[in-house]
Design an enzyme around this catalytic site. Structure first.
Site, PDB file in Angstrom:
ATOM      1  N   ASP A  19       0.789  -1.249   0.000  1.00  0.00           N
ATOM      2  CA  ASP A  19       0.000   0.000   0.000  1.00  0.00           C
ATOM      3  C   ASP A  19       0.819   1.296   0.000  1.00  0.00           C
ATOM      4  OD1 ASP A  19      -1.863  -2.009   0.296  1.00  0.00           O
ATOM      5  OD2 ASP A  19      -2.845  -1.195   2.053  1.00  0.00           O
ATOM      6  N   ASP A  61      -4.689  -0.582  -1.622  1.00  0.00           N
ATOM      7  CA  ASP A  61      -6.003  -0.391  -1.044  1.00  0.00           C
ATOM      8  C   ASP A  61      -6.841   0.236  -2.172  1.00  0.00           C
ATOM      9  OD1 ASP A  61      -7.200  -0.815   1.449  1.00  0.00           O
ATOM     10  OD2 ASP A  61      -7.053   1.288   2.018  1.00  0.00           O
ATOM     11  N   HIS A  63     -10.670   1.198  -2.671  1.00  0.00           N
ATOM     12  CA  HIS A  63     -12.026   1.214  -2.129  1.00  0.00           C
ATOM     13  C   HIS A  63     -13.065   1.782  -3.100  1.00  0.00           C
ATOM     14  CE1 HIS A  63     -10.575   0.054   1.747  1.00  0.00           C
ATOM     15  NE2 HIS A  63      -9.940   1.177   2.005  1.00  0.00           N
ATOM     16  N   HIS A  80     -10.458   7.335   1.492  1.00  0.00           N
ATOM     17  CA  HIS A  80      -9.092   7.223   0.977  1.00  0.00           C
ATOM     18  C   HIS A  80      -9.026   6.118  -0.065  1.00  0.00           C
ATOM     19  CE1 HIS A  80      -9.409   4.152   4.092  1.00  0.00           C
ATOM     20  NE2 HIS A  80      -8.511   3.477   3.404  1.00  0.00           N
ATOM     21  N   LYS A 105      -7.032  -4.934  -2.921  1.00  0.00           N
ATOM     22  CA  LYS A 105      -7.830  -5.307  -1.743  1.00  0.00           C
ATOM     23  C   LYS A 105      -8.632  -4.103  -1.272  1.00  0.00           C
ATOM     24  CE  LYS A 105      -4.149  -4.138   1.457  1.00  0.00           C
ATOM     25  NZ  LYS A 105      -4.926  -3.078   2.105  1.00  0.00           N
ATOM     26  N   CYS A 144      -2.138  -2.208   7.756  1.00  0.00           N
ATOM     27  CA  CYS A 144      -2.095  -3.230   6.704  1.00  0.00           C
ATOM     28  C   CYS A 144      -0.792  -4.025   6.671  1.00  0.00           C
ATOM     29  CB  CYS A 144      -2.395  -2.590   5.355  1.00  0.00           C
ATOM     30  SG  CYS A 144      -4.134  -2.097   5.242  1.00  0.00           S
TER      31      CYS A 144
HETATM   32  C1  VGL Z   1      -4.674   1.173   5.549  1.00  0.00           C
HETATM   33  C2  VGL Z   1      -6.038   2.395   6.917  1.00  0.00           C
HETATM   34  C3  VGL Z   1      -7.098   2.170   6.091  1.00  0.00           C
HETATM   35  C4  VGL Z   1      -3.310   0.632   5.265  1.00  0.00           C
HETATM   36  C5  VGL Z   1      -5.734   0.934   4.712  1.00  0.00           C
HETATM   37  O1  VGL Z   1      -3.003   0.373   4.090  1.00  0.00           O
HETATM   38  O2  VGL Z   1      -2.530   0.469   6.226  1.00  0.00           O
HETATM   39  N1  VGL Z   1      -4.833   1.892   6.654  1.00  0.00           N
HETATM   40  N2  VGL Z   1      -6.928   1.440   4.991  1.00  0.00           N
HETATM   41 ZN    ZN Z   2      -8.395   1.450   3.468  1.00  0.00          ZN
END
Ligand code: VGL
Ligand code: ZN
Length: 192
Positions: A19, A61, A63, A80, A105, A144
């Site tokens: 990420d 990530d 979404h 985000h 993901k 993550c």
């Molecule tokens: C993450 C917060 C929300 C991460 C992903 O990649 O660590 N943190 N979504």
């Molecule tokens: Zn996230």
């Protein structure tokens, strides 16, 4: 390149970059302090991975709008990493190879997926490539990265966490994550 960048990578290893996306870097929607500082460190590891001819996986990530993890839905996070947005792109200076294997993901409508192994098929994909050990870095250490490293251990992989290649959302939670991961058998590389 310094000898440090030989990094001990060998056949049977994979590099797993978690990420490293604009929204998790300064200026992003869920900015992690010094999040962008993982980029030059990871670039050394990416060069070493190319030299050692080991596969590189990069999770992201990703979404949908109004994701269940967002504050508007009662979740813990501001919006985000919206699919196809600038914030969801990998950091522009991250030197991912042409043949990087992306792991997407956070796409489920009904739940979040912190771990890159969570319902992605990643464990089987690594096994199919005869990977037995994963080197992990990226964002965020206490979210993550922690979930990914833990689940890698649960699947029986050896796990090397590159501490200098990760940053936490919260410093205290980052320290707790390191402790828990050590307890799980993750090797934490402190000075790479
Ligand atoms: C993450 C917060 C929300 C991460 C992903 O990649 O660590 N943190 N979504
Ligand atoms: Zn996230």
């Amino acid at each position: 390149m310094s000898t440090r960048n030989e990094h001990g990578l060998k056949t049977g290893d994979a590099l797993l970059v978690v990420d490293v996306q604009n929204d998790f870097c300064p200026g992003g929607a869920l900015a992690i302090e010094e999040g962008d500082e993982v980029v030059p460190v990871l670039n050394h590891w990416l060069a070493a991975a190319a030299k050692a001819d080991i596969p590189v996986f990069a999770s992201r990530d990703w979404h949908p709008a109004g994701h269940i993890s967002f504050e508007s839905r009662g979740g813990p996070w501001p919006p985000h990493c919206l699919q196809d947005s600038e914030g969801a792109r990998f950091h522009p200076e991250l030197q991912l190879p042409e043949d990087v294997i992306k792991v997407t993901k956070g796409v489920r409508f009904d739940q979040d997926q912190y771990s890159a192994f969570d319902q992605t098929g990643l464990a089987d994909e690594l096994a199919a490539r005869d990977v037995s050990r994963v080197w992990v870095g990226g964002l965020a250490l206490d979210v993550c990265v922690q979930a990914t490293a833990r689940e890698a251990r649960s699947h029986g992989f050896e796990v090397m966490l590159i501490e200098s290649a990760t940053r936490p959302v919260s410093a205290a939670d980052g320290e707790a994550a390191i402790r828990r991961l050590r307890e799980k058998g993750v090797e934490v590389l402190a000075d790479e």
